[in-house]
Design an enzyme around this catalytic site. Structure first.
Site, PDB file in Angstrom:
ATOM      1  N   GLY A 209       2.688  13.448   0.575  1.00 42.30           N
ATOM      2  CA  GLY A 209       2.329  13.392  -0.836  1.00 42.30           C
ATOM      3  C   GLY A 209       2.111  14.781  -1.400  1.00 42.30           C
ATOM      4  N   CYS A 210       2.136  14.892  -2.721  1.00 45.81           N
ATOM      5  CA  CYS A 210       2.065  16.214  -3.353  1.00 45.81           C
ATOM      6  C   CYS A 210       0.678  16.836  -3.189  1.00 45.81           C
ATOM      7  CB  CYS A 210       2.484  16.141  -4.817  1.00 45.81           C
ATOM      8  SG  CYS A 210       1.658  14.879  -5.782  1.00 45.81           S
ATOM      9  N   PHE A 211      -0.372  16.097  -3.587  1.00 47.59           N
ATOM     10  CA  PHE A 211      -1.726  16.613  -3.360  1.00 47.59           C
ATOM     11  C   PHE A 211      -1.927  16.902  -1.878  1.00 47.59           C
ATOM     12  CE2 PHE A 211      -3.679  14.531  -7.319  1.00 47.59           C
ATOM     13  CZ  PHE A 211      -4.025  15.737  -7.898  1.00 47.59           C
ATOM     14  N   ALA A 212      -1.455  15.968  -1.043  1.00 48.38           N
ATOM     15  CA  ALA A 212      -1.663  16.089   0.399  1.00 48.38           C
ATOM     16  C   ALA A 212      -1.049  17.373   0.933  1.00 48.38           C
ATOM     17  CB  ALA A 212      -1.079  14.878   1.102  1.00 48.38           C
ATOM     18  N   THR A 213       0.115  17.744   0.423  1.00 46.14           N
ATOM     19  CA  THR A 213       0.766  18.968   0.886  1.00 46.14           C
ATOM     20  C   THR A 213      -0.074  20.191   0.545  1.00 46.14           C
ATOM     21  OG1 THR A 213       2.972  17.998   0.704  1.00 46.14           O
ATOM     22  CG2 THR A 213       2.827  20.409   0.638  1.00 46.14           C
TER      23      THR A 213
END
EC number: 1.2.1.38
Lengths: 322, 322, 322, 322
Positions: B131-135
């Site tokens: 995921g984007c936030f996760a990255t």
């Protein structure tokens, strides 16, 4: 106190009306009708009004309890409303839709541009509030029409904020699409041209030169930036005097000596105009806030005139400036 | 040439994939599937690709004609797709949804964060793209976890661009609402926390200190700005060395000596990290483009690794900078 | 009518003061001093006031003609001004700089946060108007401090609009740089921490737990978005009651039941607060307009209190909303 | 590999050149000269290039080590440079200033608009790269001029991003001023009119009808949105065929069948054109990125032509799209 009812209370123009009327010194809001939001508090929808009012949307419209109603429904809905409802004789109406802006047999509404029709508005019972583009463009051109000086084609380009398109989410109102973007639409075919030409013809009968209008979606929320030009023989001073004379006594139209920028008018009911002369052309910049002078502020200005109040009552608004 | 199929071709992440793969030196796009747009040209939907490609969306998915497919459908849809379709044995899959990011019995997907799992990715057949936030958040914290240095609560705040929310118009993606606005959402409860904690636990088994995360909707379209901090005993130099060592050989993660700003990474596959030490806290700023390093760019990076290409192939993207 | 003088009239906070005071029902602006602009009309600099006022900047400061002066000069300049000028005994002073915010021997200024010091302000002669970040952050935390409930570290993150940095053009205020950009600055070291800790200590003597503050430059012009959290044992209801009780009778602080967004307060003197409870943490969102509640609006609020006027006089401002 | 030197390396156009040339398959950057930044790393100034290059700015200009130089200094400085320096005979020059755009006795520079002068550019040694407005406007009008079809006044309005004004901070580039703002400037008097009229006259000798041009500062960073119109007798199909025929073989000019929006071209070297016919007028929308097709991308396009490379080499840029 003028007793006010608002019909179609959940949309942008109703929100702006509420923001203005809640602190208008001579009005009292009696009801805000919304079929979809009946029972909810007004600040649930217009969330910036949290703490300013405990009003709730109503499902009923007690027309006999108010002195004036504002119609803030979608285009086409005002006509329906007027046809379906018998209005008390003393009730005044300000309609913010385009349903009654064009003159035709049986249309009793006065076109509510105070800088054009102030005297008629004062005695009117029903007002058709002008469109946002139409307001900014007419204010740019009326002094020329009044002097029969529209002698060649008129060239108009106007950039509008996103609130002009209402609150329904669409592809072109999506933030990811619109941010930092620009696009033209309804080129030479915008629906406001009708009312603009009607007003120009009112002042300059027989006006029939070309009217070229390119509307553009801007990447801002509020405000209409109009640049217009047409042939004008005289020097700049003559044009400035003409505009000054035409707008004398009209408190919301200001002629700027310096090249202005749009944010000078945002969150106000003002129109700022600015003129330049180049070759044989007079260039006019006209700046307005589409939701205020182009909609709800002008509606209040019309109400003030209809009830004999100070034209500026409730409309000394703090500019946002930044 | 790697033969590529894209499934769910009309959304934001598919658009970004196309923008990258069209000029990737070692890929050929064989089909772009979209049930809703089948038959239309790709540039009708991704209009910025006009002139770059004459591809049309297909209604069929000739899986045996391609080496790899990218799943760009909504969350939940990838699981359905995998269950319904028998995939050719040699076909590799990169899934951009969150359906297979969490480890569980029977989940054959490798979590596709190259800076965490590069070796596994190289031999994987199925990748769950992060995921984007996760990255952005993992890149900020992985070096600490790798050193067992997450010894106290972690505090994370991240501001995301509107494209992170996809292309469906909603109230919070309406330009009139979002422009110049800010709001928090899913406070302490964002769905990406699961994969973040999974990765931190992979490096620092038993990690169970508090993870406090405030996600914020920003008034920009692209990019995630993460600020994070946690207790760290050593001096700043030690932290910088730790991060430098952890990311050595990872071409897309850059440690900045100067306080950076988000636009340094927009339209690139880079992650820029920056550290400061205050009192007993290490502060980490992490900047990524949510659609590229946080989605489609990372998907291509994963594809490059899976096929033994240069990790940067096709990903030397011109930053937008302004 | 309260007679007002403004010193340092060309800056942002002076502009906002003028926008408010011109339509304040109980004030009269006697002079607006600006050494660099003496003789020019006020609307040459604050161009949105064109048509609202014909005032000119003065080079003189007739202190004996006014009841109150507002000091809107740069930080450090107010101290100089107070040292150099003998002020008439009856003259009240509201200083918008940070020169007198911190208590120390000989500092006669009352810290002008009405929600903290209303009674003292009413009888004060000199007010140190709080900083913008300081206002938003204190309003988020004061009820906890008042209950001696700051029992662990406090975590604060705040995103500010560009007007917070004043009107001098700099690299980080350049539109090409700042548009769609985000960056942190003065991490854990912002100069407003002093006044915040002073106020928290005033209500909770001995408060000395960690205060972690990450200030962020946002890509908007007006408004401060604060998200803060700290340990709180009780349930959400208890926190809401605590905040409700603390702010009862304070007309500009509004507790929202729904997750709010920044634009709800822009162009108003309001602070909107919102609480959530997660695990052992209470999360507080606090929204203010940095130029109004965070500067000039609060200055007027203080003036109203000092002169026994309605606290809201002149501050019923139309929100910009969009 | 073409060996490249850049002079005036710290400005916006040099930054864009670097962003493009670093990944151009057939160029090698030998030096980037900047008197004010000599010795600093390029990514200290163009911070988005952190991790992409370790190049440093030089104080020397080893002209004999390179095949081509790009002059990216301020207007007026290129002329000085050419006068002061003896250039090696084989060295090619691309000048991004306006110093050599206008034909006059002794000016050896070829006007570098490939869609107008491609053959001449191929054999040229010195190129005057067109202005940004000039590029967008000429591409809108050249096919008409080529057909001797400019038979009446031409009306042009163009909205530019802030990067068009360079990186020096000014009042009108201040974020607090420019955000959500619009303003016209140099109305009918923009300095690019000279080169536009020169090119129109090159194709349609004797063209002397009125050219009316209103330039507008937009609230975005990148991109020029041109809307133009003039009298055109034929039907829309004829116009579309005319434009199609004129631009055949020109890879960066794309005719759109649908009404386009500015972001379709941002971060690319493309120009998107779109035509409508209304009454007797042909309306042309022309979209370009002012820093790429309007500056550094076109400079690279010219270099490609001069050295016999593929015209698109290094210019297959990922659009930013959002």
């Amino acid at each position: 106190m003028i007793k006010v009812g608002i019909i179609g209370g959940a949309g942008y123009t109703a929100g702006e009306l509420l923001r203005i009327l809640l602190y208008h010194p001579q009005t009292e809001i009696i009801f805000v009708h919304s079929s979809s939001n009946a029972g909810n508090t007004v600040s649930d929808v217009h969330v910036d009004l949290l703490g300013d009012t405990g009003l709730k949307f109503t499902s009923t419209m007690p027309l006999s309890d108010v002195d004036v109603i504002f119609l803030c429904m979608g285009h086409g809905k005002s006509k329906e409303f007027i046809e379906k409802n018998e209005l008390p004789g003393r009730l005044k109406v300000v309609d913010l839709s385009h349903d009654f802006r064009l003159k035709r047999e049986g249309n009793e509404f006065v076109y509510g541009l105070p800088e054009l029709n102030r005297e008629e508005i004062k005695t009117a019972k029903k007002i058709a509030n002008p469109g946002c583009f139409a307001t900014g463009i007419q204010l740019a051109l009326l002094p020329l029409a009044a002097g029969n000086l529209l002698v060649d084609e008129v060239h108009v380009q106007a950039i509008t904020g996103s609130t002009g398109a209402g609150q329904k989410p669409t592809e072109t109102s999506h933030f990811s699409w619109r941010n930092s973007n620009l696009s033209a639409y309804k080129i030479f075919e915008h629906q406001h041209q009708g009312e603009i030409l009607q007003s120009l013809g009112q002042l300059q009968p027989g006006f029939s030169n070309g009217f070229n209008f390119v509307p553009i979606r801007g990447t801002h929320t509020r405000g209409i930036f109009v640049s217009a030009y047409t042939k004008f023989e005289g020097p700049l001073e003559e044009a400035n005097e003409l505009y000054q004379a035409f707008y004398i006594g009209h408190p919301f139209v200001v002629l700027s000596e310096k090249n202005p920028s749009l944010k000078q008018v945002v969150n106000t009911n003002k129109a700022v105009l600015y003129l330049e002369k180049h070759h044989d052309k007079l260039v006019i910049i006209s700046l307005t806030d589409n939701l205020i002078k182009g909609a709800s502020g002008q509606a209040v200005q019309n109400m003030n005139l209809m009830f004999g109040l100070d034209e500026k009552a409730g409309l000394n608004l703090k500019p946002v400036a930044f």
